[in-house]
Design a protein around this motif. Structure first.
Motif, mmCIF file in Angstrom:
data_model
loop_
_atom_site.group_PDB
_atom_site.id
_atom_site.type_symbol
_atom_site.label_atom_id
_atom_site.label_comp_id
_atom_site.label_asym_id
_atom_site.label_seq_id
_atom_site.Cartn_x
_atom_site.Cartn_y
_atom_site.Cartn_z
ATOM 1 N N ASP A 92 0.127 -19.997 11.412
ATOM 2 C CA ASP A 92 -1.326 -19.884 11.270
ATOM 3 C C ASP A 92 -1.920 -21.122 10.650
ATOM 4 O OD1 ASP A 92 0.105 -19.355 8.987
ATOM 5 O OD2 ASP A 92 -1.423 -18.007 8.154
ATOM 6 N N LEU A 93 -1.071 -21.910 9.923
ATOM 7 C CA LEU A 93 -1.547 -23.155 9.324
ATOM 8 C C LEU A 93 -1.235 -24.386 10.195
ATOM 9 C CD1 LEU A 93 -0.437 -22.532 5.615
ATOM 10 C CD2 LEU A 93 -2.695 -22.149 6.642
ATOM 11 N N LEU A 94 -0.450 -24.188 11.259
ATOM 12 C CA LEU A 94 0.034 -25.334 12.050
ATOM 13 C C LEU A 94 -1.117 -26.106 12.677
ATOM 14 C CD1 LEU A 94 2.344 -26.984 13.243
ATOM 15 C CD2 LEU A 94 2.494 -25.295 15.099
ATOM 16 N N TYR A 95 -1.947 -25.407 13.451
ATOM 17 C CA TYR A 95 -2.999 -26.127 14.178
ATOM 18 C C TYR A 95 -4.098 -26.630 13.238
ATOM 19 C CZ TYR A 95 -1.069 -25.284 18.799
ATOM 20 O OH TYR A 95 -0.277 -25.297 19.900
ATOM 21 N N PRO A 96 -4.547 -25.804 12.184
ATOM 22 C CA PRO A 96 -5.521 -26.390 11.255
ATOM 23 C C PRO A 96 -4.991 -27.632 10.561
ATOM 24 C CG PRO A 96 -5.517 -24.013 11.053
ATOM 25 C CD PRO A 96 -4.362 -24.351 11.928
ATOM 26 N N SER A 97 -3.693 -27.596 10.146
ATOM 27 C CA SER A 97 -3.119 -28.779 9.494
ATOM 28 C C SER A 97 -3.058 -29.955 10.463
ATOM 29 C CB SER A 97 -1.719 -28.465 8.960
ATOM 30 O OG SER A 97 -1.776 -27.405 8.020
ATOM 31 N N ALA A 98 -2.673 -29.647 11.710
ATOM 32 C CA ALA A 98 -2.589 -30.714 12.713
ATOM 33 C C ALA A 98 -3.952 -31.286 13.012
ATOM 34 C CB ALA A 98 -1.946 -30.172 13.987
ATOM 35 N N ARG A 99 -4.977 -30.378 12.968
ATOM 36 C CA ARG A 99 -6.335 -30.877 13.226
ATOM 37 C C ARG A 99 -6.742 -31.897 12.183
ATOM 38 N NH1 ARG A 99 -10.075 -31.613 17.185
ATOM 39 N NH2 ARG A 99 -12.146 -31.874 16.227
ATOM 40 N N ASP A 100 -6.388 -31.651 10.950
ATOM 41 C CA ASP A 100 -6.713 -32.598 9.900
ATOM 42 C C ASP A 100 -5.949 -33.913 10.075
ATOM 43 O OD1 ASP A 100 -8.381 -30.709 8.837
ATOM 44 O OD2 ASP A 100 -6.887 -29.953 7.392
ATOM 45 N N GLU A 101 -4.674 -33.817 10.490
ATOM 46 C CA GLU A 101 -3.854 -35.029 10.651
ATOM 47 C C GLU A 101 -4.259 -35.819 11.907
ATOM 48 O OE1 GLU A 101 -1.865 -36.285 8.632
ATOM 49 O OE2 GLU A 101 -1.501 -34.672 7.193
ATOM 50 N N LEU A 102 -4.711 -35.080 12.950
ATOM 51 C CA LEU A 102 -5.035 -35.734 14.220
ATOM 52 C C LEU A 102 -6.515 -36.001 14.375
ATOM 53 C CD1 LEU A 102 -2.771 -33.623 16.626
ATOM 54 C CD2 LEU A 102 -2.228 -35.764 15.492
ATOM 55 N N GLY A 103 -7.256 -35.898 13.296
ATOM 56 C CA GLY A 103 -8.710 -36.049 13.402
ATOM 57 C C GLY A 103 -9.124 -37.383 13.984
ATOM 58 N N ASP A 104 -8.478 -38.492 13.547
ATOM 59 C CA ASP A 104 -8.870 -39.807 14.054
ATOM 60 C C ASP A 104 -8.485 -40.012 15.510
ATOM 61 O OD1 ASP A 104 -6.183 -39.726 13.530
ATOM 62 O OD2 ASP A 104 -6.054 -41.862 13.029
ATOM 63 N N LEU A 105 -7.462 -39.240 15.975
ATOM 64 C CA LEU A 105 -7.025 -39.386 17.363
ATOM 65 C C LEU A 105 -7.923 -38.617 18.314
ATOM 66 C CD1 LEU A 105 -4.806 -40.619 19.155
ATOM 67 C CD2 LEU A 105 -3.539 -38.488 18.890
ATOM 68 N N LEU A 106 -8.468 -37.481 17.833
ATOM 69 C CA LEU A 106 -9.286 -36.647 18.704
ATOM 70 C C LEU A 106 -10.756 -37.037 18.655
ATOM 71 C CD1 LEU A 106 -7.683 -33.174 17.954
ATOM 72 C CD2 LEU A 106 -7.306 -34.638 19.920
ATOM 73 N N ALA A 107 -11.226 -37.689 17.588
ATOM 74 C CA ALA A 107 -12.640 -38.043 17.450
ATOM 75 C C ALA A 107 -12.868 -39.419 18.045
ATOM 76 C CB ALA A 107 -13.046 -38.003 15.990
ATOM 77 N N PRO A 108 -14.086 -39.732 18.458
ATOM 78 C CA PRO A 108 -14.397 -41.076 18.959
ATOM 79 C C PRO A 108 -14.110 -42.114 17.902
ATOM 80 C CG PRO A 108 -16.146 -39.528 19.494
ATOM 81 C CD PRO A 108 -15.237 -38.805 18.561
ATOM 82 N N ASN A 109 -13.628 -43.274 18.340
ATOM 83 C CA ASN A 109 -13.278 -44.371 17.449
ATOM 84 C C ASN A 109 -14.224 -45.538 17.723
ATOM 85 O OD1 ASN A 109 -12.159 -46.266 15.799
ATOM 86 N ND2 ASN A 109 -10.139 -46.284 16.799
ATOM 87 N N PRO A 110 -15.255 -45.711 16.872
ATOM 88 C CA PRO A 110 -16.271 -46.722 17.174
ATOM 89 C C PRO A 110 -15.771 -48.154 17.074
ATOM 90 C CG PRO A 110 -16.635 -45.808 14.992
ATOM 91 C CD PRO A 110 -15.538 -45.016 15.591
ATOM 92 N N VAL A 111 -14.610 -48.426 16.495
ATOM 93 C CA VAL A 111 -14.141 -49.805 16.328
ATOM 94 C C VAL A 111 -13.047 -50.151 17.326
ATOM 95 C CG1 VAL A 111 -14.748 -49.825 13.899
ATOM 96 C CG2 VAL A 111 -12.447 -49.094 14.578
ATOM 97 N N ALA A 112 -12.784 -49.264 18.216
ATOM 98 C CA ALA A 112 -11.666 -49.504 19.139
ATOM 99 C C ALA A 112 -12.066 -50.317 20.345
ATOM 100 C CB ALA A 112 -11.081 -48.176 19.594
ATOM 101 N N GLY A 113 -13.301 -50.692 20.468
ATOM 102 C CA GLY A 113 -13.692 -51.494 21.625
ATOM 103 C C GLY A 113 -14.632 -50.737 22.515
ATOM 104 N N ASP A 114 -14.607 -51.024 23.794
ATOM 105 C CA ASP A 114 -15.515 -50.369 24.737
ATOM 106 C C ASP A 114 -15.058 -48.962 25.024
ATOM 107 O OD1 ASP A 114 -13.347 -50.661 26.349
ATOM 108 O OD2 ASP A 114 -14.194 -52.261 27.591
ATOM 109 N N ALA A 115 -15.780 -48.291 25.905
ATOM 110 C CA ALA A 115 -15.492 -46.880 26.193
ATOM 111 C C ALA A 115 -14.116 -46.689 26.786
ATOM 112 C CB ALA A 115 -16.569 -46.330 27.137
#
Length: 589
Positions: A92-115
């Motif tokens: 029950d904690l696996l996906y919430p914990s993973a969401r916190d760890e993977l937040g930068d991977l799943l959210a847009p990254n404004p410094v990574a360059g173009d789309a």
């Protein structure tokens, strides 16, 4: 020039023109073909280098992207909170914990360059697999990316992977079909060092962006279908039909197969993207358009054809002038040939008449000689019978002896004429055997010394001990006898006769010379003619056949008889015989 010669000269000129044109066209054609082949080969090699470079670029982009995404997954799989949730079996904690760890991977990254760069490293979804390879479904799909149940089931594996595995799946979205790459990263326990789960992330795949010059088109072959994003559906369906037979089996890759889609030709390649993976095989498909290369080849072909036509036209003009000049001597030769042909016919006619006359003369000589032999023999017999009468007066006996001597002279003339007639008719055949010339000359010298009317001549000889020649002994003796008889008859009292012989390669050269009156220079060219007797022969018995018969017999032996010199002091003849080979047994002398 008459009509036949002119026609032949014109025909020769045409044949020469055609032959030279054929030769020029053949040489020019081969040269142009060779040049066109070299240029086409250069174009082909250049195209293959470009194609290989583009393929290498596509593969390098794919490899770099896969390695970057795999490295991100590897880092995430080591996150402590994910390990804690899995090792404590706190699902029950696996996906919430993973969401916190993977937040930068799943959210847009404004410094990574173009789309496009942002989408390259943005995960569209993630899931966990348990130790059996089954999907651990999230309590809330919005936490891990929304997926249909059927799409979720495709992420499952048969057991846990021991290394990173990847797969490619087509997903239907609102604006069409997209391709996602899923990377399954094993999660290893920090305590037991065993695989306790797998983290599966899905990344959207974008088609490789190539320059406009090559316009290479890339897509994916997944689950038996060709996916071309950003291209018309009609082209995708047509390409799928021709690419399907080219999809390799057993995880191989293929390059360089030419396919035709509609009116255009492409060079295709097919690259397996996930070798040794538990997911279904997926292929990167590329189509390289050949329109530019084919257009260049056609342009080169037309250029060479045009150059060939210009070359042939120029060559035709040059060949026409050359053929006219070269055929001019032939035309003159044809005219001369007509004249020579007419003269030859006249000469052949005259030669035929002369040959017939010679044959008649030879037959006459032979017939006359045969007819004279019998009367002369009868006359000699009658005269010898009269001489046997002891009661004849001395003056009558002397006259009868003179007549008997004349019958012997007539017999010699008849024998010489018979021999000459056989020579003229070509019926005299010689059986050449080794003959000892030295012994033969010694015998003839003894005969000269025994003559009762000898002029006290000094006979000198310079002969090798054993000099063997190829000859017929009877006729060789007759040749030498005639020469020595002439040397005796035309000599001075107390004069000299000299015989000398030497070897000259394959020849025996024999000279017989004598002192005496010289032969007149005007008569020297006639001395070998029949019945010719010069001024030196006045009051000397003879009938003018000896030298002619000797020369004819010498030539029949393969040699010759010539007059070497004749001056106030010395007259000398030279005769040549062939030497007998040493390996042939010598005939008895």
């Amino acid at each position: 020039m008459n009509a036949p010669a002119s026609a032949r000269a014109s025909a020769f000129r045409v044949q020469l023109l055609v032959a030279m044109m054929v030769l020029v066209v053949a040489v020019a054609g081969l040269a142009l073909l060779f040049a066109q082949h070299n240029v086409a080969e250069t174009v082909r090699q250049d195209f293959e280098r470009r194609f290989a470079g583009e393929i290498a670029a596509v593969r390098e982009v794919q490899a770099i992207r896969h390695e970057a995404q795999a490295e991100r997954c590897r880092v995430l799989a080591r996150k402590p909170r994910i390990h804690a949730a899995l090792e404590d079996d706190a699902r029950d904690l696996l996906y919430p914990s993973a969401r916190d760890e993977l937040g930068d991977l799943l959210a847009p990254n404004p410094v990574a360059g173009d789309a496009a760069d942002r989408q390259l490293f943005e995960a569209r979804f993630y899931r966990f697999l348990d130790v059996t390879g089954a999907v651990i479904r999230p309590p809330d799909a919005t936490l891990a990316g929304i997926m249909a149940p059927a799409e979720e089931q495709r992420l499952a594996l048969r057991g846990q992977p021991r290394s990173v595995e990847s797969g490619f799946f087509a997903r239907t979205v609102a604006n069409g079909t997209e391709v996602d790459e899923v990377i399954a990263m094993p999660v290893v326990s920090t305590e037991t060092h065993e695989v306790i789960a797998s983290l599966v992330l899905g990344f959207r795949q974008l088609p490789a962006r190539m320059n406009d010059e090559t316009a290479i088109r890339t897509g994916w072959w997944i689950d038996g279908h060709l996916l071309f994003t950003g291209y018309p559906e009609a082209m995708r369906e047509a390409a799928e039909k021709v690419v399907a037979p080219l999809v390799p089996e057993a995880g191989q890759s293929t390059d360089g197969t030419v396919v035709r889609i509609g009116d255009d030709s492409f060079l295709s390649f097919c690259e397996l993207l996930n070798p040794h993976s538990g997911y279904p095989p997926a292929y990167l498909v590329g189509l390289y358009p050949l329109a530019d290369a084919q257009a260049r080849q056609r342009a080169l072909l037309w250029e060479f054809v045009g150059a060939g036509l210009l070359l042939v036209l120029g060559a035709y003009g040059i060949v026409r002038v050359l053929s006219a000049r070269l055929s001019r001597p032939v035309a003159e030769l044809a005219e001369d040939s007509e004249q020579e042909r007419a003269q030859r016919k006249q000469a052949e006619h005259a030669l035929g008449q002369t040959s017939a006359e010679l044959q008649r003369s030879a037959r006459f000589s032979a017939d006359a000689s045969h007819q004279l032999k019998t009367p002369v023999t009868v006359l000699r017999a009658g005269l010898e019978e009269l001489l046997a009468d002891n009661q004849l007066a001395p003056e009558i006996r002397e006259e009868l002896s003179t007549l008997v001597h004349q019958t012997f002279r007539l017999t010699n003339v008849i024998e010489d004429l018979l021999l000459l007639s056989r020579l003229d008719a070509g019926r005299l055949q010689l059986d050449l055997v080794p003959v000892n010339l030295t012994h033969l000359l010694d015998g003839l010298r003894d005969d000269l010394d025994a003559l009762p009317d000898a002029k006290e001549l000094l006979i000198e000889s310079d002969l090798p001990p054993d000099l063997n020649i190829l000859g017929e002994r009877r006729y060789t003796s007759l040749i030498l006898q005639n020469l020595l008889e002439n040397a005796r008859k035309y000599n001075l009292p107390g004069g000299r006769i000299r015989m000398a012989a030497r070897e000259d390669e394959e020849w025996c050269v024999l000279t017989i010379g004598n002192t005496g009156r010289p032969i007149d220079p005007d008569a020297q060219v006639h001395i070998f003619e029949r019945f010719h007797r010069g001024a030196a022969g006045e009051n000397i018995p003879g009938h003018g056949l000896g030298l002619n018969l000797a020369r004819e017999l010498a030539r029949l032996h393969g040699g010759d008889l010539v007059l070497r010199t004749s001056d106030q002091e010395w007259t000398e003849f030279e005769i040549r015989f062939r030497l007998a080979p040493h390996e042939i047994p010598r005939a008895a002398s």
